[in-house]
Design a protein around this motif. Structure first.
Motif, short mmCIF file in Angstrom:
data_model
loop_
_atom_site.label_atom_id
_atom_site.label_comp_id
_atom_site.label_asym_id
_atom_site.label_seq_id
_atom_site.Cartn_x
_atom_site.Cartn_y
_atom_site.Cartn_z
N CYS A 47 34.77 46.10 43.16
CA CYS A 47 34.62 44.90 42.15
C CYS A 47 34.65 43.53 42.76
N SER A 48 33.52 42.79 42.40
CA SER A 48 33.36 41.40 43.14
C SER A 48 34.36 40.39 42.61
N GLN A 49 34.94 40.75 41.33
CA GLN A 49 35.82 39.67 40.88
C GLN A 49 37.33 40.06 41.58
N CYS A 50 37.72 41.38 41.87
CA CYS A 50 38.92 41.45 42.20
C CYS A 50 39.04 41.95 43.67
N ARG A 93 43.13 44.43 36.48
CA ARG A 93 42.74 44.32 37.95
C ARG A 93 42.40 45.67 38.54
N CYS A 133 38.66 47.35 37.36
CA CYS A 133 39.69 46.52 36.07
C CYS A 133 39.24 46.67 34.96
#
Length: 135
Positions: free
Chosen positions: A127-130, A88, A81
């Motif tokens: 990615c820990s966010q996505c 993203r 992202c």
């Protein structure tokens, strides 16, 4: 050698040129490659992985690594992202995410402690966010 299960390749002083494997090592489970004293393009070793679909154990011992970076990518090179124009990461299937987390665990357990201090280890993980996933 169609039934070969273990292969060790050692080169002390030769300049090595790894050819693309013309056939498969369908029974190869353990591969050790030791290179010492010469400059070598380690990416040319990828043909061994393509030729060995059931490889379980791979050891690469390269002496004379100076100021080198080792990058392990568990995301198969998918854009993250932070570099995507959409903001993203590219989607990953759940089984691919689970495999990526197993690979990260293996790196922490078996690889990290064996990387010399002269080698910079970079590990690309999902990615820990996505790609948050409940393990």
């Amino acid at each position: 050698m169609p039934n070969l299960e273990t292969l060790s390749i050692v080169s002390e002083t030769e300049t090595v040129n790894t050819p693309v494997m013309p056939s498969k090592f369908l029974h190869l489970k353990s591969l050790t490659i030791a290179l010492r004293g010469q400059t070598y393009d380690c990416f040319s070793l990828l043909s061994f992985f393509d030729a060995s679909p059931f490889l379980e154990n791979f050891i690469l011992n390269v002496s004379h690594f100076c100021n080198v970076s080792l990058t392990l990518d568990t995301t198969h090179g998918a854009p993250r992202c932070s570099v995507s124009k959409h903001g993203r990461c590219w989607p990953m299937r759940r089984d691919a995410l689970m495999e990526a987390h197993r690979a990260l665990s293996a790196v922490q357990t078996y690889v990290k402690s064996k990387v010399p201090s002269t080698v910079e280890l970079n590990v690309f993980e999902p990615c820990s966010q996505c790609h948050a996933v409940a393990l």
